[in-house]
Design a protein around this motif. Structure first.
Motif, mmCIF file in Angstrom:
data_model
loop_
_atom_site.group_PDB
_atom_site.id
_atom_site.type_symbol
_atom_site.label_atom_id
_atom_site.label_comp_id
_atom_site.label_asym_id
_atom_site.label_seq_id
_atom_site.Cartn_x
_atom_site.Cartn_y
_atom_site.Cartn_z
ATOM 1 N N VAL A 167 -7.963 -27.462 22.354
ATOM 2 C CA VAL A 167 -8.519 -28.808 22.520
ATOM 3 C C VAL A 167 -7.554 -29.878 21.999
ATOM 4 O O VAL A 167 -7.961 -31.037 21.783
ATOM 5 C CB VAL A 167 -9.899 -28.937 21.830
ATOM 6 N N ASP A 168 -6.287 -29.533 21.831
ATOM 7 C CA ASP A 168 -5.270 -30.527 21.491
ATOM 8 C C ASP A 168 -5.145 -31.509 22.656
ATOM 9 O O ASP A 168 -5.164 -31.095 23.818
ATOM 10 C CB ASP A 168 -3.928 -29.824 21.251
ATOM 11 N N PRO A 169 -5.033 -32.807 22.376
ATOM 12 C CA PRO A 169 -4.944 -33.813 23.451
ATOM 13 C C PRO A 169 -3.838 -33.570 24.477
ATOM 14 O O PRO A 169 -3.924 -34.076 25.606
ATOM 15 C CB PRO A 169 -4.695 -35.115 22.678
ATOM 16 N N LYS A 170 -2.826 -32.785 24.129
ATOM 17 C CA LYS A 170 -1.738 -32.548 25.091
ATOM 18 C C LYS A 170 -2.220 -31.786 26.327
ATOM 19 O O LYS A 170 -1.558 -31.793 27.374
ATOM 20 C CB LYS A 170 -0.589 -31.792 24.432
ATOM 21 N N TRP A 171 -3.392 -31.124 26.217
ATOM 22 C CA TRP A 171 -3.930 -30.387 27.359
ATOM 23 C C TRP A 171 -4.969 -31.193 28.136
ATOM 24 O O TRP A 171 -5.534 -30.689 29.110
ATOM 25 C CB TRP A 171 -4.557 -29.069 26.891
ATOM 26 N N ASN A 172 -5.194 -32.421 27.745
ATOM 27 C CA ASN A 172 -6.191 -33.242 28.430
ATOM 28 C C ASN A 172 -5.915 -33.328 29.929
ATOM 29 O O ASN A 172 -4.793 -33.629 30.360
ATOM 30 C CB ASN A 172 -6.213 -34.659 27.845
ATOM 31 N N GLY A 173 -6.950 -33.033 30.710
ATOM 32 C CA GLY A 173 -6.819 -33.115 32.165
ATOM 33 C C GLY A 173 -6.086 -31.948 32.793
ATOM 34 O O GLY A 173 -5.879 -31.925 34.015
ATOM 35 N N LYS A 174 -5.714 -30.934 31.999
ATOM 36 C CA LYS A 174 -4.942 -29.802 32.517
ATOM 37 C C LYS A 174 -5.711 -28.484 32.464
ATOM 38 O O LYS A 174 -5.157 -27.423 32.763
ATOM 39 C CB LYS A 174 -3.633 -29.649 31.722
ATOM 40 N N THR A 175 -6.972 -28.544 32.077
ATOM 41 C CA THR A 175 -7.738 -27.309 31.893
ATOM 42 C C THR A 175 -8.943 -27.243 32.830
ATOM 43 O O THR A 175 -9.333 -28.227 33.439
ATOM 44 C CB THR A 175 -8.239 -27.194 30.441
ATOM 45 N N THR A 176 -9.527 -26.060 32.898
ATOM 46 C CA THR A 176 -10.722 -25.849 33.720
ATOM 47 C C THR A 176 -11.666 -24.871 33.025
ATOM 48 O O THR A 176 -11.238 -24.058 32.186
ATOM 49 C CB THR A 176 -10.339 -25.326 35.118
ATOM 50 N N MET A 177 -12.927 -24.948 33.376
ATOM 51 C CA MET A 177 -13.950 -24.063 32.821
ATOM 52 C C MET A 177 -15.167 -24.127 33.738
ATOM 53 O O MET A 177 -15.208 -24.939 34.668
ATOM 54 C CB MET A 177 -14.341 -24.505 31.403
ATOM 55 N N SER A 178 -16.137 -23.267 33.510
ATOM 56 C CA SER A 178 -17.370 -23.348 34.300
ATOM 57 C C SER A 178 -18.299 -24.393 33.691
ATOM 58 O O SER A 178 -18.218 -24.706 32.504
ATOM 59 C CB SER A 178 -18.057 -21.983 34.389
ATOM 60 N N ASP A 179 -19.148 -24.935 34.506
ATOM 61 C CA ASP A 179 -20.036 -26.029 34.123
ATOM 62 C C ASP A 179 -21.234 -25.478 33.343
ATOM 63 O O ASP A 179 -22.054 -24.727 33.892
ATOM 64 C CB ASP A 179 -20.508 -26.737 35.395
ATOM 65 N N PRO A 180 -21.369 -25.827 32.068
ATOM 66 C CA PRO A 180 -22.478 -25.269 31.271
ATOM 67 C C PRO A 180 -23.864 -25.737 31.707
ATOM 68 O O PRO A 180 -24.864 -25.150 31.289
ATOM 69 C CB PRO A 180 -22.152 -25.745 29.850
ATOM 70 N N SER A 181 -23.920 -26.765 32.540
ATOM 71 C CA SER A 181 -25.234 -27.202 33.010
ATOM 72 C C SER A 181 -25.776 -26.285 34.093
ATOM 73 O O SER A 181 -26.975 -26.307 34.398
ATOM 74 C CB SER A 181 -25.163 -28.642 33.534
ATOM 75 N N VAL A 182 -24.909 -25.427 34.672
ATOM 76 C CA VAL A 182 -25.352 -24.521 35.738
ATOM 77 C C VAL A 182 -24.947 -23.061 35.504
ATOM 78 O O VAL A 182 -25.463 -22.165 36.164
ATOM 79 C CB VAL A 182 -24.793 -24.968 37.115
ATOM 80 N N HIS A 183 -24.036 -22.815 34.564
ATOM 81 C CA HIS A 183 -23.526 -21.459 34.356
ATOM 82 C C HIS A 183 -23.922 -20.930 32.983
ATOM 83 O O HIS A 183 -23.435 -21.399 31.953
ATOM 84 C CB HIS A 183 -21.996 -21.443 34.500
ATOM 85 N N THR A 184 -24.819 -19.952 32.961
ATOM 86 C CA THR A 184 -25.341 -19.445 31.693
ATOM 87 C C THR A 184 -24.274 -18.763 30.837
ATOM 88 O O THR A 184 -24.368 -18.792 29.605
ATOM 89 C CB THR A 184 -26.500 -18.454 31.937
ATOM 90 N N SER A 185 -23.268 -18.165 31.457
ATOM 91 C CA SER A 185 -22.214 -17.513 30.671
ATOM 92 C C SER A 185 -21.455 -18.528 29.829
ATOM 93 O O SER A 185 -21.035 -18.226 28.704
ATOM 94 C CB SER A 185 -21.253 -16.756 31.589
ATOM 95 N N MET A 186 -21.261 -19.729 30.365
ATOM 96 C CA MET A 186 -20.592 -20.762 29.582
ATOM 97 C C MET A 186 -21.494 -21.291 28.482
ATOM 98 O O MET A 186 -21.046 -21.583 27.372
ATOM 99 C CB MET A 186 -20.122 -21.901 30.496
ATOM 100 N N VAL A 187 -22.795 -21.402 28.760
ATOM 101 C CA VAL A 187 -23.755 -21.787 27.720
ATOM 102 C C VAL A 187 -23.689 -20.788 26.576
ATOM 103 O O VAL A 187 -23.658 -21.159 25.395
ATOM 104 C CB VAL A 187 -25.185 -21.852 28.296
ATOM 105 N N LYS A 188 -23.663 -19.525 26.915
ATOM 106 C CA LYS A 188 -23.622 -18.456 25.916
ATOM 107 C C LYS A 188 -22.373 -18.570 25.045
ATOM 108 O O LYS A 188 -22.429 -18.439 23.828
ATOM 109 C CB LYS A 188 -23.661 -17.099 26.628
ATOM 110 N N TRP A 189 -21.227 -18.825 25.697
ATOM 111 C CA TRP A 189 -19.956 -18.931 24.973
ATOM 112 C C TRP A 189 -19.964 -20.147 24.055
ATOM 113 O O TRP A 189 -19.655 -20.032 22.861
ATOM 114 C CB TRP A 189 -18.803 -19.023 25.976
ATOM 115 N N LEU A 190 -20.320 -21.302 24.572
ATOM 116 C CA LEU A 190 -20.317 -22.525 23.776
ATOM 117 C C LEU A 190 -21.266 -22.427 22.581
ATOM 118 O O LEU A 190 -20.927 -22.841 21.458
ATOM 119 C CB LEU A 190 -20.727 -23.719 24.646
#
Length: 344
Positions: A167-190
């Motif tokens: 989460v260092d600012p140098k990676w801002n806008g360069k990353t991807t992940m699944s949407d926690p509002s629709v993906h339970t696996s990401m909810v679980k991880w977060l």
């Protein structure tokens, strides 16, 4: 004389222990024969799950060679779809499946409905106690989540070295992940990050910083890994198994070696309304066997059988912490909470 008596006593104890083991083995073999005979009369076993068909075919082939006369039938869909069908069949009383397997949260939803029988496979002795579940038996594999990156765009020396580096600012806008509002696996991880970060306060801070980094959100891990593979967003949160899986196809991926990774355990169970309960138990015994676990590992799965690893560098060094289990209500509440944070 004292030494001789001690020697005789020790010898007698050894003989008694040997006889006991032989007796237990004979009983187990007798039980196995009875179960196999009953399974042959049943003639087949039907399995529901989400494992790829080609991998499952190899496991089925081994099962049918080992237990001639017992056919295996497999129906596959996404975790949600296969669970919904199994639950619907159970509630209507028209059950076509004997065995079900998937991640622990879905399994627990179904277990609370009374859908599974308790069965402890004898093959459990080959799994370390930390993986044993009092109801299902061993957690046969872990779905490990971590940081995956494209080495064509990010060299290993430049990649994040920790959770906070991601989460260092140098990676801002360069990353991807699944949407926690629709993906339970990401909810679980977060919602499990406190287990690797230290406490709830650090988890909350991390989630805020992650959202502020403006990751590209996808509906699931599959399109997210495609985005990493193409280089559109060369870094992301995803299943580590894709590094191995897509690496076979020449995709230049690697994963960050973290002190510990969060993961979801996976279990398998016999249905309480199974039409072929003996064949179902035979299937589970075969599933936990070395041949089946090696097939899964070859397909880049992180199985928990001692000494079996996927063909991925440093796979044997990955430390896993199982993510927190969540109820359907909790998934909904957390999904709404994270949706507001990530969509500010």
């Amino acid at each position: 004389m004292i030494r001789i008596r001690k020697s005789l006593t020790n010898t007698a104890r050894a003989i008694m222990l040997l006889l006991l083991l032989v007796g237990l083995t004979a009983v187990a073999r007798g039980q196995d024969r009875e179960m196999m005979e009953a399974a042959r009369k049943e003639g087949k076993v039907t399995i529901f799950g989400s494992l790829q068909d080609d991998v499952m075919r190899d496991i089925q082939s081994g099962f049918e060679k080992r237990y001639p006369g017992v056919k295996s039938v497999y129906w596959r869909a996404s975790t949600t779809a296969v669970m919904d069908r199994a639950i619907n069949e159970f509630r209507t009383g028209k059950v076509s499946w004997d065995v079900f397997f998937t991640g622990v949260d879905a399994m627990e939803i179904m277990r609370r409905e009374g859908m599974f029988l308790k069965y402890q496979t004898p093959a459990a002795v080959n799994f370390d106690k930390q993986y044993h579940h009092e109801f299902y038996g061993p957690n046969y594999r872990n779905s490990i989540v971590g940081f995956v990156y494209n080495t064509h765009y990010i060299k290993p020396a430049e990649a994040p070295k920790s959770y906070w580096d991601f989460v260092d600012p140098k990676w801002n806008g360069k990353t991807t992940m699944s949407d926690p509002s629709v993906h339970t696996s990401m909810v679980k991880w977060l919602s499990s990050l406190q287990a690797v970060l230290g406490d709830q306060g650090k988890e909350d801070e991390y989630i805020q910083r992650l959202a502020a980094s403006r990751p590209l959100l996808h509906n699931s891990f599959t399109p997210a890994i495609e985005t990493i593979s193409s280089g559109e967003k060369p870094l992301g949160i995803n299943y580590i198994k894709y590094v191995c899986d897509l690496g076979k196809k020449g995709v230049p991926l690697d994963y960050v070696r973290l002190p510990a990774n969060l993961a979801e355990g996976n279990y398998i169970a016999v249905g309480t309304k199974a039409q072929n309960p003996n064949a179902a138990k035979l299937w589970i015994d075969h599933w936990y066997g070395r041949d089946s676990m090696e097939i899964l590992a070859k397909d880049c799965e992180f199985v928990n059988l001692r000494g079996v690893y996927p063909p991925l560098k440093d796979a044997d060094k990955i430390k896993v912490i199982e993510s927190a289990q969540r109820t359907e209500k909790e998934y909904k509440q957390l999904g709404e909470k994270y949706g507001k944070i990530f969509r500010k």
